[in-house]
Motif scaffolding. Structure first.
Motif, mmCIF file in Angstrom:
data_model
loop_
_atom_site.group_PDB
_atom_site.id
_atom_site.type_symbol
_atom_site.label_atom_id
_atom_site.label_comp_id
_atom_site.label_asym_id
_atom_site.label_seq_id
_atom_site.Cartn_x
_atom_site.Cartn_y
_atom_site.Cartn_z
ATOM 1 N N LEU A 262 7.929 4.550 9.821
ATOM 2 C CA LEU A 262 8.566 3.848 8.709
ATOM 3 C C LEU A 262 9.346 2.621 9.176
ATOM 4 C CD1 LEU A 262 9.936 6.911 6.696
ATOM 5 C CD2 LEU A 262 7.977 5.483 6.096
ATOM 6 N N VAL A 263 9.622 2.538 10.472
ATOM 7 C CA VAL A 263 10.439 1.447 10.992
ATOM 8 C C VAL A 263 9.817 0.073 10.746
ATOM 9 C CG1 VAL A 263 11.448 0.435 13.088
ATOM 10 C CG2 VAL A 263 11.552 2.908 12.709
ATOM 11 N N PRO A 264 8.511 -0.137 11.037
ATOM 12 C CA PRO A 264 7.945 -1.470 10.803
ATOM 13 C C PRO A 264 8.082 -1.947 9.362
ATOM 14 C CG PRO A 264 6.465 -0.168 12.161
ATOM 15 C CD PRO A 264 7.534 0.763 11.676
ATOM 16 N N GLY A 265 7.961 -1.039 8.407
ATOM 17 C CA GLY A 265 8.076 -1.425 7.008
ATOM 18 C C GLY A 265 9.454 -1.915 6.632
ATOM 19 N N VAL A 266 10.460 -1.450 7.373
ATOM 20 C CA VAL A 266 11.835 -1.904 7.128
ATOM 21 C C VAL A 266 12.122 -3.197 7.885
ATOM 22 C CG1 VAL A 266 14.277 -1.315 7.366
ATOM 23 C CG2 VAL A 266 12.625 0.448 6.721
ATOM 24 N N VAL A 267 11.703 -3.246 9.151
ATOM 25 C CA VAL A 267 12.011 -4.390 10.005
ATOM 26 C C VAL A 267 11.238 -5.633 9.573
ATOM 27 C CG1 VAL A 267 11.924 -5.260 12.373
ATOM 28 C CG2 VAL A 267 12.590 -2.887 11.934
ATOM 29 N N TRP A 268 9.990 -5.463 9.196
ATOM 30 C CA TRP A 268 9.132 -6.620 8.886
ATOM 31 C C TRP A 268 8.706 -6.678 7.425
ATOM 32 C CZ3 TRP A 268 7.001 -4.161 13.659
ATOM 33 C CH2 TRP A 268 7.510 -4.776 14.812
ATOM 34 N N LYS A 269 9.491 -6.086 6.534
ATOM 35 C CA LYS A 269 9.088 -6.043 5.130
ATOM 36 C C LYS A 269 9.005 -7.422 4.498
ATOM 37 C CE LYS A 269 13.733 -5.252 3.204
ATOM 38 N NZ LYS A 269 14.536 -4.360 2.339
ATOM 39 N N ASN A 270 9.781 -8.381 4.991
ATOM 40 C CA ASN A 270 9.735 -9.737 4.442
ATOM 41 C C ASN A 270 8.839 -10.656 5.253
ATOM 42 O OD1 ASN A 270 11.617 -9.164 2.356
ATOM 43 N ND2 ASN A 270 13.314 -9.381 3.812
ATOM 44 N N VAL A 271 8.283 -10.133 6.335
ATOM 45 C CA VAL A 271 7.406 -10.928 7.195
ATOM 46 C C VAL A 271 5.946 -10.583 6.934
ATOM 47 C CG1 VAL A 271 6.808 -11.510 9.580
ATOM 48 C CG2 VAL A 271 9.196 -11.083 8.944
ATOM 49 N N ILE A 272 5.664 -9.293 6.883
ATOM 50 C CA ILE A 272 4.295 -8.821 6.622
ATOM 51 C C ILE A 272 4.235 -8.272 5.195
ATOM 52 C CG2 ILE A 272 2.486 -7.212 7.320
ATOM 53 C CD1 ILE A 272 3.718 -7.190 10.114
ATOM 54 N N VAL A 273 3.438 -8.908 4.366
ATOM 55 C CA VAL A 273 3.292 -8.473 2.977
ATOM 56 C C VAL A 273 1.863 -7.969 2.785
ATOM 57 C CG1 VAL A 273 3.407 -9.141 0.560
ATOM 58 C CG2 VAL A 273 4.990 -10.164 2.211
ATOM 59 N N LEU A 274 1.723 -6.665 2.587
ATOM 60 C CA LEU A 274 0.404 -6.071 2.396
ATOM 61 C C LEU A 274 0.098 -5.947 0.908
ATOM 62 C CD1 LEU A 274 0.553 -3.205 5.055
ATOM 63 C CD2 LEU A 274 -0.429 -5.484 5.300
ATOM 64 N N PRO A 275 -1.119 -6.298 0.492
ATOM 65 C CA PRO A 275 -1.494 -6.159 -0.921
ATOM 66 C C PRO A 275 -1.390 -4.698 -1.356
ATOM 67 C CG PRO A 275 -3.125 -7.453 0.293
ATOM 68 C CD PRO A 275 -2.209 -6.841 1.307
ATOM 69 N N PRO A 276 -0.775 -4.423 -2.495
ATOM 70 C CA PRO A 276 -0.659 -3.029 -2.946
ATOM 71 C C PRO A 276 -2.019 -2.365 -3.153
ATOM 72 C CG PRO A 276 -0.013 -4.562 -4.683
ATOM 73 C CD PRO A 276 -0.142 -5.368 -3.429
ATOM 74 N N GLN A 277 -3.027 -3.153 -3.532
ATOM 75 C CA GLN A 277 -4.369 -2.579 -3.698
ATOM 76 C C GLN A 277 -4.891 -2.019 -2.385
ATOM 77 O OE1 GLN A 277 -3.430 -5.629 -4.529
ATOM 78 N NE2 GLN A 277 -3.893 -6.027 -6.688
ATOM 79 N N LEU A 278 -4.624 -2.758 -1.292
ATOM 80 C CA LEU A 278 -5.049 -2.297 0.031
ATOM 81 C C LEU A 278 -4.322 -1.015 0.416
ATOM 82 C CD1 LEU A 278 -6.508 -2.822 2.774
ATOM 83 C CD2 LEU A 278 -4.449 -4.084 3.464
ATOM 84 N N ILE A 279 -3.008 -0.983 0.177
ATOM 85 C CA ILE A 279 -2.216 0.199 0.507
ATOM 86 C C ILE A 279 -2.736 1.417 -0.236
ATOM 87 C CG2 ILE A 279 0.078 1.242 0.313
ATOM 88 C CD1 ILE A 279 1.257 -1.557 0.691
#
Length: 329
Positions: free
Chosen positions: A289-306
């Motif tokens: 879960l750490v990358p999603g917090v640290v880079w949440k404004n840097v890496i934006v993944l399309p919700p469809q992909l998720i």
């Protein structure tokens, strides 16, 4: 015996509440944004990133689980002392939070077979964090109740005995390559959830999002026990698909709800991949879960992909692991 589960669930709320309230107290008195972000990131890395290594240690010494629970609360309470300085506080609450999560996660994974108990335990933390970060409850009430609750939990917790088998899956019928493949896919699902469940949702109700987090985790566990793994993953996909068809607050909340519904599923199946290492598997999931917090404004993944990747990976892992339930229901 469900009393330890109830107490651990309450304690989870209090532990995350202490951390949230401590960070909020610092942020409200710090005029600069940069140090706030810096210390929040340090806390995140300590609280989540170290759960894997600590999980390994507790798996080797499961008889130290109860003492580790008390130690975690001692660290958290010490971390509320403002005269220590924010860096020391962040280190103390980060380590205390990390230790508690591994202790509670390992205990719940080992003592209860279902998904509902997992969903219940992990759900309460979001409520406590929301109450603390938004300064709705102060540090002192959280700390006092946490001390009382931790002592009560210590008295009723039973010693766990880690096993090398599970009545739900037969890991001996699978080679190590398949097991490792399943672990990788499940951890990747957790990684995606880290980027998908923190959506930029604007609302004046500060507790709405934490409540959605908690509801999603609890609902995922309850549905999986009621409907079975296969139908629950299908429900998650359908609800997520509906959430992506619309715009606005409620559509965003529905997608966040769906992302959090996967949490008890991934945790339980990770545990079944290595039932003798509940602390390690719970800790590895938290670390993702750490990358999603640290880079949440840097890496934006399309919700469809998720949504699509999570569904495919969860379905594939269920098909591989749940061989004793060919319809994996």
């Amino acid at each position: 015996m469900k009393l330890p589960l109830i107490l651990l669930t309450i304690l989870h709320l209090l532990v995350d509440g202490i951390c949230g309230a401590t960070l909020a107290h610092y942020a409200l008195n710090e005029p600069r944004l940069e140090p706030i972000v810096f210390y929040f990131l340090i806390y995140t890395v300590l609280a989540f990133g170290l759960q894997g290594p600590i999980g390994i240690c507790l798996d080797y010494y499961p008889n130290k689980l109860r003492l580790s629970l008390l130690l975690s609360v001692v660290l958290l309470v010490l971390g509320t002392i403002t005269t220590l300085g924010i860096l020391t506080q962040v280190i103390l609450i980060g380590l205390g939070n990390c230790l508690f999560h591994v202790v509670g996660g390992a205990y719940v994974l080992s003592k209860y077979d279902g998904y509902t108990e997992l969903g219940m335990f992990v759900a309460s933390g979001a409520i406590g964090l929301g109450l603390g970060l938004n300064s709705l409850v102060g540090v002192t009430p959280f700390a006092i109740v946490a001390i009382i609750c931790s002592i009560s939990t210590y008295l009723v917790m039973e010693r766990i005995v880690t096993s090398r088998s599970s009545k739900f899956i037969d890991t001996y019928s699978l080679d190590n390559t398949k097991i490792l493949g399943c672990v990788f896919l499940l951890l990747f699902c957790v990684l995606l959830r880290g980027f998908g469940s923190n959506g930029n949702i604007l609302t004046s109700n500060v507790m709405l999002l934490p409540c959605i987090f908690a509801l999603g985790k609890l609902l995922g566990g309850v549905l999986c026990d009621a409907l079975g793994y296969k139908y629950t993953t299908l429900v998650i996909f359908i609800l997520g698909f509906l959430g992506l068809q619309f715009q606005g607050l409620w559509a965003g909340l529905l997608f966040v709800l769906v992302c959090n519904m996967t949490m008890p599923l991934t945790l339980r199946l990770l545990h079944w991949c290595r039932v003798e290492n509940p602390g390690l598997m719970f800790g590895l999931a938290a670390s993702c879960l750490v990358p999603g917090v640290v880079w949440k404004n840097v890496i934006v993944l399309p919700p469809q992909l998720i949504l699509v990747v999570q569904f495919i990976f969860l379905a594939l892992v269920g098909f591989i692991l749940l061989t004793k339930e060919r319809n994996y229901a």
